[in-house]
Design a protein around this motif. Structure first.
Motif, PDB file in Angstrom:
ATOM      1  N   LEU A   6      39.656  44.124  56.461  1.00  0.00           N
ATOM      2  CA  LEU A   6      39.365  43.747  55.122  1.00  0.00           C
ATOM      3  C   LEU A   6      39.745  42.143  54.988  1.00  0.00           C
ATOM      4  CD1 LEU A   6      38.833  44.802  52.194  1.00  0.00           C
ATOM      5  CD2 LEU A   6      41.027  45.265  51.902  1.00  0.00           C
ATOM      6  N   VAL A   7      38.728  41.581  54.939  1.00  0.00           N
ATOM      7  CA  VAL A   7      38.780  40.074  54.852  1.00  0.00           C
ATOM      8  C   VAL A   7      37.767  39.352  53.942  1.00  0.00           C
ATOM      9  CG1 VAL A   7      39.700  39.659  57.095  1.00  0.00           C
ATOM     10  CG2 VAL A   7      37.279  39.540  57.031  1.00  0.00           C
ATOM     11  N   VAL A   8      38.052  38.331  53.292  1.00  0.00           N
ATOM     12  CA  VAL A   8      37.305  37.695  52.700  1.00  0.00           C
ATOM     13  C   VAL A   8      36.381  36.602  53.273  1.00  0.00           C
ATOM     14  CG1 VAL A   8      37.106  35.836  50.710  1.00  0.00           C
ATOM     15  CG2 VAL A   8      38.664  37.690  50.635  1.00  0.00           C
ATOM     16  N   GLU A   9      35.017  36.912  53.251  1.00  0.00           N
ATOM     17  CA  GLU A   9      34.092  35.971  53.948  1.00  0.00           C
ATOM     18  C   GLU A   9      33.387  34.930  53.217  1.00  0.00           C
ATOM     19  OE1 GLU A   9      32.023  38.455  56.459  1.00  0.00           O
ATOM     20  OE2 GLU A   9      34.079  39.650  57.220  1.00  0.00           O
ATOM     21  N   LYS A  10      32.809  34.018  53.820  1.00  0.00           N
ATOM     22  CA  LYS A  10      32.111  33.028  52.943  1.00  0.00           C
ATOM     23  C   LYS A  10      30.656  32.781  53.452  1.00  0.00           C
ATOM     24  CE  LYS A  10      35.104  30.128  54.337  1.00  0.00           C
ATOM     25  NZ  LYS A  10      36.001  28.658  54.383  1.00  0.00           N
ATOM     26  N   ASP A 268      37.055  52.650  40.532  1.00  0.00           N
ATOM     27  CA  ASP A 268      38.115  51.682  40.862  1.00  0.00           C
ATOM     28  C   ASP A 268      37.457  50.221  40.299  1.00  0.00           C
ATOM     29  OD1 ASP A 268      39.801  52.968  42.331  1.00  0.00           O
ATOM     30  OD2 ASP A 268      38.373  52.895  44.066  1.00  0.00           O
ATOM     31  N   VAL A 269      38.508  49.421  39.893  1.00  0.00           N
ATOM     32  CA  VAL A 269      38.260  48.151  39.330  1.00  0.00           C
ATOM     33  C   VAL A 269      38.886  47.175  40.052  1.00  0.00           C
ATOM     34  CG1 VAL A 269      38.665  46.829  37.278  1.00  0.00           C
ATOM     35  CG2 VAL A 269      38.163  49.051  36.897  1.00  0.00           C
ATOM     36  N   TYR A 270      38.391  46.143  40.316  1.00  0.00           N
ATOM     37  CA  TYR A 270      38.735  45.002  41.219  1.00  0.00           C
ATOM     38  C   TYR A 270      38.858  43.797  40.415  1.00  0.00           C
ATOM     39  CZ  TYR A 270      37.530  47.846  45.324  1.00  0.00           C
ATOM     40  OH  TYR A 270      37.407  49.106  46.100  1.00  0.00           O
ATOM     41  N   VAL A 271      40.132  43.297  40.495  1.00  0.00           N
ATOM     42  CA  VAL A 271      40.611  42.041  39.898  1.00  0.00           C
ATOM     43  C   VAL A 271      40.846  40.789  40.762  1.00  0.00           C
ATOM     44  CG1 VAL A 271      42.075  40.963  38.034  1.00  0.00           C
ATOM     45  CG2 VAL A 271      41.512  43.289  37.745  1.00  0.00           C
ATOM     46  N   CYS A 272      40.448  39.671  40.531  1.00  0.00           N
ATOM     47  CA  CYS A 272      40.792  38.625  41.454  1.00  0.00           C
ATOM     48  C   CYS A 272      41.014  37.346  40.675  1.00  0.00           C
ATOM     49  CB  CYS A 272      39.753  38.657  42.824  1.00  0.00           C
ATOM     50  SG  CYS A 272      38.258  37.635  42.291  1.00  0.00           S
ATOM     51  N   GLY A 273      41.772  36.638  41.414  1.00  0.00           N
ATOM     52  CA  GLY A 273      41.772  35.127  40.861  1.00  0.00           C
ATOM     53  C   GLY A 273      42.365  35.169  39.368  1.00  0.00           C
ATOM     54  N   GLY A 274      42.425  34.151  38.782  1.00  0.00           N
ATOM     55  CA  GLY A 274      42.847  33.833  37.671  1.00  0.00           C
ATOM     56  C   GLY A 274      43.685  32.990  37.287  1.00  0.00           C
ATOM     57  N   PHE A 275      44.577  32.727  36.039  1.00  0.00           N
ATOM     58  CA  PHE A 275      45.394  31.581  35.943  1.00  0.00           C
ATOM     59  C   PHE A 275      46.478  32.198  34.818  1.00  0.00           C
ATOM     60  CE2 PHE A 275      45.856  27.391  33.388  1.00  0.00           C
ATOM     61  CZ  PHE A 275      46.630  26.680  34.475  1.00  0.00           C
ATOM     62  N   ASP A 283      44.728  36.112  44.837  1.00  0.00           N
ATOM     63  CA  ASP A 283      45.020  37.560  45.059  1.00  0.00           C
ATOM     64  C   ASP A 283      43.968  38.299  44.678  1.00  0.00           C
ATOM     65  OD1 ASP A 283      46.001  37.153  42.547  1.00  0.00           O
ATOM     66  OD2 ASP A 283      47.897  38.219  42.768  1.00  0.00           O
ATOM     67  N   ILE A 284      43.607  39.612  45.258  1.00  0.00           N
ATOM     68  CA  ILE A 284      42.704  40.593  44.741  1.00  0.00           C
ATOM     69  C   ILE A 284      43.707  41.977  44.496  1.00  0.00           C
ATOM     70  CG2 ILE A 284      40.609  41.684  45.715  1.00  0.00           C
ATOM     71  CD1 ILE A 284      39.848  39.479  47.239  1.00  0.00           C
ATOM     72  N   TRP A 285      43.406  42.661  43.550  1.00  0.00           N
ATOM     73  CA  TRP A 285      43.850  44.202  43.201  1.00  0.00           C
ATOM     74  C   TRP A 285      42.933  45.078  42.945  1.00  0.00           C
ATOM     75  CZ3 TRP A 285      49.270  44.787  42.542  1.00  0.00           C
ATOM     76  CH2 TRP A 285      50.300  43.456  42.563  1.00  0.00           C
ATOM     77  N   LYS A 286      43.149  46.216  43.139  1.00  0.00           N
ATOM     78  CA  LYS A 286      42.441  47.365  42.789  1.00  0.00           C
ATOM     79  C   LYS A 286      43.226  48.370  41.919  1.00  0.00           C
ATOM     80  CE  LYS A 286      42.114  50.731  45.708  1.00  0.00           C
ATOM     81  NZ  LYS A 286      41.392  51.421  46.911  1.00  0.00           N
ATOM     82  N   THR A 299      44.489  41.081  51.497  1.00  0.00           N
ATOM     83  CA  THR A 299      43.752  39.890  51.841  1.00  0.00           C
ATOM     84  C   THR A 299      43.656  38.999  50.361  1.00  0.00           C
ATOM     85  OG1 THR A 299      41.709  38.873  52.712  1.00  0.00           O
ATOM     86  CG2 THR A 299      41.383  40.854  51.109  1.00  0.00           C
ATOM     87  N   SER A 300      43.406  37.867  50.606  1.00  0.00           N
ATOM     88  CA  SER A 300      43.135  37.077  49.342  1.00  0.00           C
ATOM     89  C   SER A 300      41.878  36.084  49.432  1.00  0.00           C
ATOM     90  CB  SER A 300      44.443  35.974  49.109  1.00  0.00           C
ATOM     91  OG  SER A 300      45.737  36.734  49.105  1.00  0.00           O
ATOM     92  N   LEU A 301      41.572  35.569  48.373  1.00  0.00           N
ATOM     93  CA  LEU A 301      40.532  34.658  48.393  1.00  0.00           C
ATOM     94  C   LEU A 301      41.172  33.402  49.181  1.00  0.00           C
ATOM     95  CD1 LEU A 301      39.271  34.624  44.843  1.00  0.00           C
ATOM     96  CD2 LEU A 301      38.220  35.855  46.796  1.00  0.00           C
ATOM     97  N   GLN A 302      40.136  32.523  49.790  1.00  0.00           N
ATOM     98  CA  GLN A 302      40.508  31.607  50.723  1.00  0.00           C
ATOM     99  C   GLN A 302      40.458  30.457  49.880  1.00  0.00           C
ATOM    100  OE1 GLN A 302      37.555  30.906  53.738  1.00  0.00           O
ATOM    101  NE2 GLN A 302      37.625  33.058  54.199  1.00  0.00           N
TER     102      GLN A 302
END
Length: 385
Positions: A6-10, A268-275, A283-286, A299-302
């Motif tokens: 489970l990795v963030v890819e580009k 499921d709901v996926y939440v990522c990033g923010g401020f 980070d990424i949450w479910k 895993t996290s966003l790069q």
């Protein structure tokens, strides 16, 4: 059979890497420049990017087809070819293209509200639709109890209705629920029948189980909301409830945040990033809509991001697409406005762990596609306005 991690890819190529602002050629206005406050939607073949804002374009002269520093543009990224293209459209594209709300319904891209510049002084409460086959824009004339002109709201489709939740006029915030009947194009504001009413906010996110609208995070210019309690609006009874969620056993709850992205996949709901006004998250949450349980993904966003956008899509694995992201590198563009970095990149993450199988007979796999192009420090200025 090997299991994919489970990795963030580009998406992209290494040759496109660029950490300087000197190579941003403002005369090349057919280029996909870094931006924030844009929105994305996907279909099985493409990711579409509508609008966005970049303060570096404040002094760029406009033509009848541009509205800088907002991007009056629709871009398309084709998953198979891994190519960006500027999509020419007919009709009147809206100009309030920062923190607008967008969704795809069939072959139609629906856009509601948003702000022009200055932020809050030129906002919209109009519904515009672009057909992704004919590429023609239509302005929908609606009646009834229309929402106020706003931005930073959410747009959700359930059956024959659209729901608009929360947002700001630029001066005041709300968490009103407006519903549009897509058959009659009539708006109504749903009356609140509960004693509990969540605090007003903008740049939150909403997911639905068809009966309730779950509100995740958000905030105002001076406040940010968390995730231990998840407000949920029960549509049949018009009542708010404050759901006590279950923390991740190791990591607890997501940190308070606004300006994050949120997508729903199955239940499921996926939440990522923010401020949170101080920290930018990667980070990424479910969140499970069935058990109300939070799980922090390993895993996290790069790159930590906010004011980005995300969607989820289904793409068939092939010999060409199976390696997407494995050898690709995002494009990085750094702005020089107050030394604030600007970044442009397209990342994805598998929402489940597919197996490496025979590619000629591989099943469909689901990717969580996060398109983020943002001007970091100036986004703080953006949401204060």
């Amino acid at each position: 059979m090997a299991v994919r991690g489970l990795v963030v890819e580009k998406f992209g190529s290494a040759e496109q890497d660029d950490e300087s602002t000197e190579n941003i050629d403002m005369s090349n206005l057919g280029y996909l420049f870094p931006r924030s406050g844009h929105r994305v939607v996907t279909d099985d073949s493409n990711l579409y990017v509508l609008g966005g804002y970049n303060p570096k374009f404040l002094d760029i002269p406009n033509t009848e087809d541009t509205y800088y520093p907002l991007f009056k543009e629709l871009w398309k990224f084709n998953f198979a070819r891994r190519e960006w293209s500027l999509v020419p459209t007919d009709g009147n594209m809206p100009i309030e293209l920062a923190s607008h709300a967008v969704l795809r319904a069939g072959r139609n891209l629906l856009c509601f509200g948003g702000t022009g510049v200055p932020f809050g002084s030129n906002s919209s409460n109009q519904l515009n639709i672009c057909n992704l086959d004919t590429l023609k824009w239509r302005h929908m004339k609606c009646s009834g109890q229309c929402p106020q002109k706003k931005y930073g709201h959410t747009l959700t489709k359930i059956g024959k209705h659209l729901y608009v939740c929360g947002g700001t006029s630029g001066y005041t915030y709300d968490l009103h629920i407006h519903r549009l009947d897509l058959q009659t194009l009539t708006w109504e504001e749903l009356p609140i029948q509960s004693n509990f009413v969540p605090e007003s906010r903008y740049r939150h996110e909403v997911a639905s189980d068809d009966n309730r609208l779950f509100v995740f995070g958000g905030g105002t210019a001076s406040s940010t909301f968390g995730f231990e309690f998840v407000p949920a609006f029960h549509i049949p009874t018009c009542q708010w409830e404050n759901i006590k969620s279950i923390p991740d056993p190791k990591h607890g709850f997501p940190a308070l945040r606004k300006c994050h992205s949120c997508v729903k996949f199955k239940q499921d709901v996926y939440v990522c990033g923010g401020f949170d006004t101080h920290t930018i998250f990667g980070d990424i949450w479910k969140f499970s809509l069935q058990t109300y349980t939070w799980t922090k993904l390993p895993t996290s966003l790069q790159v930590p991001v906010y004011f980005h956008s995300a969607d989820v899509t289904q793409v068939m694995i092939s010999k060409d697409s199976a390696s997407l992201g494995l050898d690709s590198v995002e494009t990085l563009l750094h702005g020089d406005l107050d030394s604030a970095p600007c970044r442009r990149g397209l990342h994805f993450i598998w929402t489940w762990t597919p197996l490496h199988v025979d590619l000629d007979s591989a099943p469909c796999a689901h990717r969580f596609c996060s398109m983020f192009e943002h001007a970091v420090h100036y986004l703080y200025y953006f949401f204060v306005c």
